[in-house]
Design a protein around this motif. Structure first.
Motif, mmCIF file in Angstrom:
data_model
loop_
_atom_site.group_PDB
_atom_site.id
_atom_site.type_symbol
_atom_site.label_atom_id
_atom_site.label_comp_id
_atom_site.label_asym_id
_atom_site.label_seq_id
_atom_site.Cartn_x
_atom_site.Cartn_y
_atom_site.Cartn_z
ATOM 1 N N ASN A 1 -24.001 92.208 -20.969
ATOM 2 C CA ASN A 1 -22.806 92.914 -21.436
ATOM 3 C C ASN A 1 -21.526 92.200 -21.042
ATOM 4 O O ASN A 1 -20.603 92.080 -21.841
ATOM 5 C CB ASN A 1 -22.790 94.340 -20.874
ATOM 6 N N ARG A 2 -21.485 91.739 -19.790
ATOM 7 C CA ARG A 2 -20.294 91.032 -19.337
ATOM 8 C C ARG A 2 -20.060 89.786 -20.181
ATOM 9 O O ARG A 2 -18.928 89.464 -20.541
ATOM 10 C CB ARG A 2 -20.414 90.670 -17.860
ATOM 11 N N LEU A 3 -21.152 89.085 -20.499
ATOM 12 C CA LEU A 3 -21.013 87.889 -21.331
ATOM 13 C C LEU A 3 -20.499 88.255 -22.714
ATOM 14 O O LEU A 3 -19.622 87.597 -23.265
ATOM 15 C CB LEU A 3 -22.355 87.163 -21.436
ATOM 16 N N LYS A 4 -21.073 89.324 -23.268
ATOM 17 C CA LYS A 4 -20.700 89.735 -24.626
ATOM 18 C C LYS A 4 -19.221 90.040 -24.719
ATOM 19 O O LYS A 4 -18.532 89.578 -25.636
ATOM 20 C CB LYS A 4 -21.494 90.997 -25.019
ATOM 21 N N THR A 5 -18.715 90.820 -23.761
ATOM 22 C CA THR A 5 -17.322 91.259 -23.859
ATOM 23 C C THR A 5 -16.311 90.172 -23.524
ATOM 24 O O THR A 5 -15.144 90.307 -23.864
ATOM 25 C CB THR A 5 -17.047 92.470 -22.936
ATOM 26 N N GLU B 1 -14.700 78.385 -20.252
ATOM 27 C CA GLU B 1 -14.127 78.835 -18.982
ATOM 28 C C GLU B 1 -14.561 80.255 -18.669
ATOM 29 O O GLU B 1 -14.921 80.587 -17.544
ATOM 30 C CB GLU B 1 -12.597 78.752 -19.023
ATOM 31 N N SER B 2 -14.540 81.069 -19.691
ATOM 32 C CA SER B 2 -14.947 82.456 -19.544
ATOM 33 C C SER B 2 -16.417 82.528 -19.116
ATOM 34 O O SER B 2 -16.787 83.274 -18.209
ATOM 35 C CB SER B 2 -14.744 83.160 -20.873
ATOM 36 N N PHE B 3 -17.221 81.712 -19.777
ATOM 37 C CA PHE B 3 -18.647 81.655 -19.458
ATOM 38 C C PHE B 3 -18.840 81.260 -17.999
ATOM 39 O O PHE B 3 -19.609 81.896 -17.266
ATOM 40 C CB PHE B 3 -19.336 80.647 -20.383
ATOM 41 N N ILE B 4 -18.123 80.226 -17.588
ATOM 42 C CA ILE B 4 -18.237 79.771 -16.202
ATOM 43 C C ILE B 4 -17.855 80.887 -15.238
ATOM 44 O O ILE B 4 -18.565 81.151 -14.262
ATOM 45 C CB ILE B 4 -17.358 78.527 -15.968
ATOM 46 N N ASN C 1 -31.928 85.469 -27.889
ATOM 47 C CA ASN C 1 -31.191 86.490 -28.625
ATOM 48 C C ASN C 1 -30.121 85.850 -29.519
ATOM 49 O O ASN C 1 -29.864 84.659 -29.443
ATOM 50 C CB ASN C 1 -30.584 87.523 -27.679
ATOM 51 N N GLU C 2 -29.520 86.661 -30.322
ATOM 52 C CA GLU C 2 -28.553 86.162 -31.302
ATOM 53 C C GLU C 2 -27.345 85.507 -30.634
ATOM 54 O O GLU C 2 -26.844 84.484 -31.104
ATOM 55 C CB GLU C 2 -28.093 87.307 -32.218
ATOM 56 N N ASP C 3 -26.893 86.141 -29.544
ATOM 57 C CA ASP C 3 -25.728 85.610 -28.843
ATOM 58 C C ASP C 3 -25.969 84.173 -28.392
ATOM 59 O O ASP C 3 -25.105 83.309 -28.526
ATOM 60 C CB ASP C 3 -25.403 86.480 -27.629
ATOM 61 N N LEU C 4 -27.162 83.967 -27.862
ATOM 62 C CA LEU C 4 -27.496 82.621 -27.401
ATOM 63 C C LEU C 4 -27.500 81.630 -28.554
ATOM 64 O O LEU C 4 -26.963 80.518 -28.442
ATOM 65 C CB LEU C 4 -28.872 82.648 -26.700
ATOM 66 N N LYS C 5 -28.090 82.051 -29.661
ATOM 67 C CA LYS C 5 -28.125 81.165 -30.836
ATOM 68 C C LYS C 5 -26.718 80.795 -31.280
ATOM 69 O O LYS C 5 -26.423 79.633 -31.589
ATOM 70 C CB LYS C 5 -28.880 81.846 -31.989
#
Lengths: 200, 200
Positions: free
Chosen positions: B68-72, B86-89, B127-131
């Motif tokens: 969820n944190r990654l998604k938002t 940067e956000s991902f990191i 999952n789709e997000d990863l793709k």
DNA sequence: ATTGTGTTTAACAAAATTGTTAAACAAAGA
DNA sequence: TCTTTGTTTAACAATTTTGTTAAACACAAT
């Protein structure tokens, strides 16, 4: 005494290394180790006093083997930095493929062992070779061959890029939905990628 | 029923997450978990049927929180690639500092669980997000912003650089002979180093 | 052949760990 | 108040795991 079987101790060690460090069976029991070695469980206690002592011995062995391999290849005098790093990558990568979980298991044991009972773990310390390696990295930074940063950071990055993909393999194979063959292929390609990434 | 205590279940979960994922106590017993939660051990079995079920539940929770944190943050539309990375990191680094051993514990459990008893682990999949994330990486490579390689390799490098230094912390603190403060400082500096290393 | 030494085995004991059961308990609602 | 429901506890049983002991064994040297 039965000379033919003097290798029982060695068989047990090999089995332990396989289960602990290669297969990542962190809680492998003495029974499982004995089975894997094809011997009676009591022999584990006969040759090593306890499971912990066995663990410490194979850990010591594996670390020494690793150190020696690094010394004889990376530690050579008068070789260019790039060759030295390539050598380092080769040795660590091979070691990491043989015993992917060794370092992680050490960490796991450090986390469990809050009484600091293990001499082997207590005696882990910075050695001269490492200091030399860090000095060398610093030298290359000053020459402008590597991005400037704390030399320790470079070492951290190098080890990360090498080891993490190997230990995370079971999980990433699922997450990325790749076959074992495909993942092995990815790992093989990493040497070049790491070189390009760190030695621009 | 005692409303005031409906949080007992939550206390047990928190304790389990702390021991399993934060402190890396891979073989923490139900007794230890109960003690850490300040409750009677039987309650672990009352709320969760077994230790394994408890593990699976906290794992599911932690992974969902992470997703969820990654998604938002990372998943937002119309933000530049660099900001996204940067956000991902930031998100992964924070997660990794909170639960350093989560992924490793999953791997450890996968290695133990050759009967594939855990649904949660069985259901881990791409999952789709990863793709999407991988597609985006590929796009940046084509634009020439990143060194060309398999997008998956970039992801592997990124995760390695982020997570390995955190999980190896106890060992490296000894090997490098640095204090906890010094190591924390090293970790803080890594965001910039990772950006420089991967996004030249 | 017999003695001695190191190896292997089975039997045992102890401890640790897990999970179940039934009873005690607390609070809310009838 | 009494009943119901969900929570907590202690006692128990079963299993797993570890480590010890003493006897059986194999082989080499005398």
């Amino acid at each position: 005494m039965a000379i033919k079987d003097s290798h029982t101790e060695q068989q047990i060690k090999e089995a332990a290394k396989r289960l602990f460090f290669k297969e990542g069976r962190f809680k492998a029991t003495t029974q499982e180790i004995a089975d894997a070695a094809g011997v009676n469980r009591t022999l584990v206690n006969y040759y090593f006093r306890s499971r912990d002592v066995l663990f410490d011995e194979v850990l010591k062995d594996a670390r020494e083997a690793m150190t020696n391999r690094l010394k004889t290849s990376v530690g050579q005098e008068d070789i260019p930095f790039r060759v030295r790093i390539e050598s380092f990558i080769d040795v660590v990568m091979e070691h990491s493929l043989t015993y992917p979980y060794m370092d992680i298991y050490i960490v796991s044991r450090m986390n469990d062992d809050f009484n600091h009972e293990s001499d082997i773990i207590a005696n882990i310390k910075k050695n001269e070779d490492l200091k030399m390696f860090l000095k060398m990295i610093e030298g290359e930074m000053n020459k402008g061959n590597i991005e400037k940063m704390e030399p320790v950071q470079f070492l951290l990055s190098l080890m990360s890029l090498l080891i993490y993909p190997v230990i995370i393999q079971p999980l990433f194979k699922k997450v990325l939905q790749v076959t074992d063959r495909q993942y092995q292929h990815l790992l093989k390609e990493r040497k070049e990628i790491i070189l390009k990434t760190l030695l621009k």
